[in-house]
Design a protein around this motif. Sequence first.
Motif, PDB file in Angstrom:
ATOM      1  N   SER A  44      55.113  48.752  25.564  1.00 43.37           N
ATOM      2  CA  SER A  44      54.057  49.764  25.421  1.00 43.37           C
ATOM      3  C   SER A  44      53.859  50.140  23.953  1.00 43.37           C
ATOM      4  O   SER A  44      54.731  49.923  23.110  1.00 43.37           O
ATOM      5  N   GLN A  53      53.851  56.113  20.346  1.00 42.16           N
ATOM      6  CA  GLN A  53      53.184  57.326  19.899  1.00 42.16           C
ATOM      7  C   GLN A  53      54.048  57.896  18.777  1.00 42.16           C
ATOM      8  O   GLN A  53      55.227  58.186  18.993  1.00 42.16           O
ATOM      9  N   ASP A  88      54.867  60.781  16.054  1.00 44.82           N
ATOM     10  CA  ASP A  88      54.682  62.183  15.689  1.00 44.82           C
ATOM     11  C   ASP A  88      55.352  62.402  14.337  1.00 44.82           C
ATOM     12  O   ASP A  88      56.538  62.111  14.176  1.00 44.82           O
ATOM     13  N   SER A  96      59.174  58.407  17.231  1.00 39.22           N
ATOM     14  CA  SER A  96      58.397  57.333  17.847  1.00 39.22           C
ATOM     15  C   SER A  96      58.800  57.232  19.305  1.00 39.22           C
ATOM     16  O   SER A  96      59.966  56.959  19.610  1.00 39.22           O
ATOM     17  N   LYS A  97      57.818  57.488  20.200  1.00 38.54           N
ATOM     18  CA  LYS A  97      58.090  57.426  21.640  1.00 38.54           C
ATOM     19  C   LYS A  97      57.181  56.390  22.278  1.00 38.54           C
ATOM     20  O   LYS A  97      56.038  56.222  21.882  1.00 38.54           O
ATOM     21  N   LEU A  98      57.725  55.712  23.261  1.00 39.73           N
ATOM     22  CA  LEU A  98      56.968  54.770  24.079  1.00 39.73           C
ATOM     23  C   LEU A  98      57.026  55.279  25.517  1.00 39.73           C
ATOM     24  O   LEU A  98      57.766  56.220  25.816  1.00 39.73           O
ATOM     25  N   ASP A  99      56.286  54.637  26.400  1.00 38.52           N
ATOM     26  CA  ASP A  99      56.314  55.041  27.807  1.00 38.52           C
ATOM     27  C   ASP A  99      57.738  54.987  28.362  1.00 38.52           C
ATOM     28  O   ASP A  99      58.125  55.806  29.187  1.00 38.52           O
TER      29      ASP A  99
END
Length: 171
Positions: free
Chosen positions: A49, A52, A54, A79-82
């Motif tokens: 994925s 995102q 921030d 950094s985040k993914l699903d």
Amino acid sequence: MADETSADINPAPQPNGEDNGPAIGLISQYVKDLSFENPNAPAVYQWQSAPQIDVQFNIGADGVGENLFEVTLKIDVTSKLDEGTAFVIELQYAGLFGVRNVPDDQLQPFFLAEAPRILFPFARRVVADAVRDGGFPPLLLEPIDFHGLFMQQLQERNAAEGEMPAPVGEA
């Protein structure tokens, strides 16, 4: 008479060549604190994925001695993914500035707008290198208009306090 007019035109030299003009200089810059977390390695490298990102910034200035100030640019990136968190980086990048003969009302604009502008390119490189060294593509942070942000915060603060901006010129 010629002696009197020449004394008016040419100011007396300062004793010992002393310079009384305002000056601010960068003495050194350094990583004060750096943390990189990769909590889901090695699984994170298989995730597909889109991340995102921030990014949060904070600027601080502290007196550390006579005519010495430390300006710290704090950058937090998540950094985040699903599937979960890819990485978290926390950086405090600082500069030590020497100040001489600068009016107090000019220090805050320098420390909150100009000093971060000077430090940012170096902090940006530290972030990019840390992310790359963590096994991800380098994260190149977008340039920031620190002066514009400072002016915006100043206007918001003045509006909240009900102050009108100082008039310019005569009316």
